[in-house]
Design an enzyme around this catalytic site. Structure first.
Site, short mmCIF file in Angstrom:
data_model
loop_
_atom_site.label_atom_id
_atom_site.label_comp_id
_atom_site.label_asym_id
_atom_site.label_seq_id
_atom_site.Cartn_x
_atom_site.Cartn_y
_atom_site.Cartn_z
N PRO A 102 0.78 -1.30 0.15
CA PRO A 102 -0.03 -0.25 -0.01
C PRO A 102 0.65 1.42 0.06
O PRO A 102 0.38 2.44 -0.02
CB PRO A 102 -0.79 -0.21 1.31
CG PRO A 102 -0.50 -1.38 2.05
CD PRO A 102 0.61 -2.16 1.05
N GLU A 123 2.80 -7.45 8.96
CA GLU A 123 2.75 -5.87 8.90
C GLU A 123 3.68 -5.40 7.85
O GLU A 123 3.54 -4.15 7.71
CB GLU A 123 3.30 -5.83 10.41
CG GLU A 123 2.37 -6.17 11.17
CD GLU A 123 0.81 -6.22 11.13
OE1 GLU A 123 0.36 -5.10 11.10
OE2 GLU A 123 0.43 -7.03 11.19
N ARG A 161 -4.97 -8.58 -20.24
CA ARG A 161 -5.91 -8.23 -21.21
C ARG A 161 -5.63 -7.16 -22.20
O ARG A 161 -6.22 -7.09 -23.21
CB ARG A 161 -7.29 -7.81 -20.45
CG ARG A 161 -7.31 -6.59 -19.70
CD ARG A 161 -8.59 -6.42 -18.60
NE ARG A 161 -9.67 -6.25 -19.47
CZ ARG A 161 -9.83 -5.28 -20.32
NH1 ARG A 161 -9.12 -4.13 -20.18
NH2 ARG A 161 -10.97 -5.15 -20.99
N ASP A 211 -12.45 0.29 -23.44
CA ASP A 211 -12.51 0.57 -22.06
C ASP A 211 -12.72 1.78 -21.26
O ASP A 211 -12.13 2.63 -21.97
CB ASP A 211 -11.45 -0.09 -21.00
CG ASP A 211 -11.35 -1.70 -21.60
OD1 ASP A 211 -12.56 -2.34 -21.84
OD2 ASP A 211 -10.20 -2.34 -21.51
CL1 6GU Z 1 -0.34 -3.79 -3.39
N1 6GU Z 1 -0.89 -4.57 -0.95
C1 6GU Z 1 -1.45 -4.58 0.51
N2 6GU Z 1 -1.21 -5.30 1.25
N3 6GU Z 1 -2.56 -3.75 0.45
C2 6GU Z 1 -3.05 -2.80 -0.46
C3 6GU Z 1 -2.40 -2.95 -1.73
C4 6GU Z 1 -1.30 -3.52 -1.94
N4 6GU Z 1 -2.84 -1.88 -2.66
C5 6GU Z 1 -3.84 -1.58 -1.90
N5 6GU Z 1 -4.00 -2.01 -0.85
#
Ligand code: 6GU
Length: 244
Positions: free
Chosen positions: A97, A124, A162, A177
């Site tokens: 994230p 974590e 895709r 798209d």
């Molecule tokens: Cl790539 N990994 C994780 N653990 N949470 C996320 C993410 C990735 N993208 C958004 N939330």
């Protein structure tokens, strides 16, 4: 770089849960891409590269705190072994994230490369030295937290494959798209012409292709303006940059 002779786009997925990818990669579009020789998916269990007698891949964080951290050793050894299994090195993507937000432009870039190595984390987080010592690009799929990178990796593989030429049946399916032209998609209808009192816009039944194209463009623009005005601003910025 480009797959002139249509060599398959190779994915190597580094994960603690290789079993969760099976049905997803076998079914539908991704399975068809593999059958057509346009994509390959290779799964690697990071745990196989642990030298710990209990095959431990995580440990408690230095300095204390909740949760567990992915250890360097198994990830470095897994990456290095997988890297040597094929050429070229391709792109090495860590799903986190904390990464750059994945979007259609990055999916298109990925679809033009020969190889993508995806690293999925659990717990974590990763020991910071994985970022320091390996050539990772960090990618997120949005501003929310998943319990692991596997679902994010599936999203990246799907959005990328895709776009590989030859994967989609209809030649223009990807071109129309949402996001392909920076707009959300226009409304779509199929039979019947009336359902529970709701009708199909008359113009779509008219056979007037120019009018249909104008209607769709106007609908896409209006829908984008209402729901995702940020996309219109981005498009303006891109046009301005290209102009000057
Ligand atoms: Cl790539 N990994 C994780 N653990 N949470 C996320 C993410 C990735 N993208 C958004 N939330």
């Amino acid at each position: 770089m480009a797959r002139e002779e249509q060599r398959a786009l190779r994915f190597d997925i580094l994960t603690l849960f290789p079993e969760v990818f099976g049905p997803f990669l076998d079914a539908t579009m991704l399975g068809i891409a593999r059958e057509k020789g346009l994509a390959e998916y290779h799964l690697h269990n990071i745990r196989d590269y642990s030298r710990d007698k209990h095959h431990k891949v995580d440990d408690r964080p230095y300095g204390g705190g909740p949760g567990m951290v992915m250890r360097c050793g198994p990830v470095f050894r897994c990456y290095e072994a997988v890297r040597e299994m094929a050429e070229p090195a391709g792109r090495f993507v860590m799903l986190t994230p904390q990464g750059r937000t994945f979007d259609q432009a990055l999916a298109r870039e990925f679809s033009r490369s020969d190889r993508i190595i995806l690293l999925c984390g659990r717990y974590e987080g990763f020991d910071e030295r994985i970022r320091e010592g390996l050539p990772v690009e960090e990618v997120s799929i949005g501003d929310f937290v998943l319990s692991g990178g596997e679902a994010a990796a599936m999203a990246v593989v799907d959005a990328t494959v895709r776009l590989v030429p030859g994967v989609l049946g209809h030649r223009d399916a990807a071109a129309s798209d949402s996001f392909a032209d920076g707009l959300l998609e226009h409304p779509q209808y199929t039979r019947p012409p009336e359902f529970r009192g709701m009708t199909v816009p008359q113009v779509l039944l008219s056979g007037n292709h120019a009018a249909i194209a104008r209607w769709r463009r106007a609908q896409a623009t209006e829908r984008t303006r209402r729901r995702r005005a940020d996309l219109l601003n981005t498009q303006t910025a891109t046009t301005e940059k290209n102009d000057g």
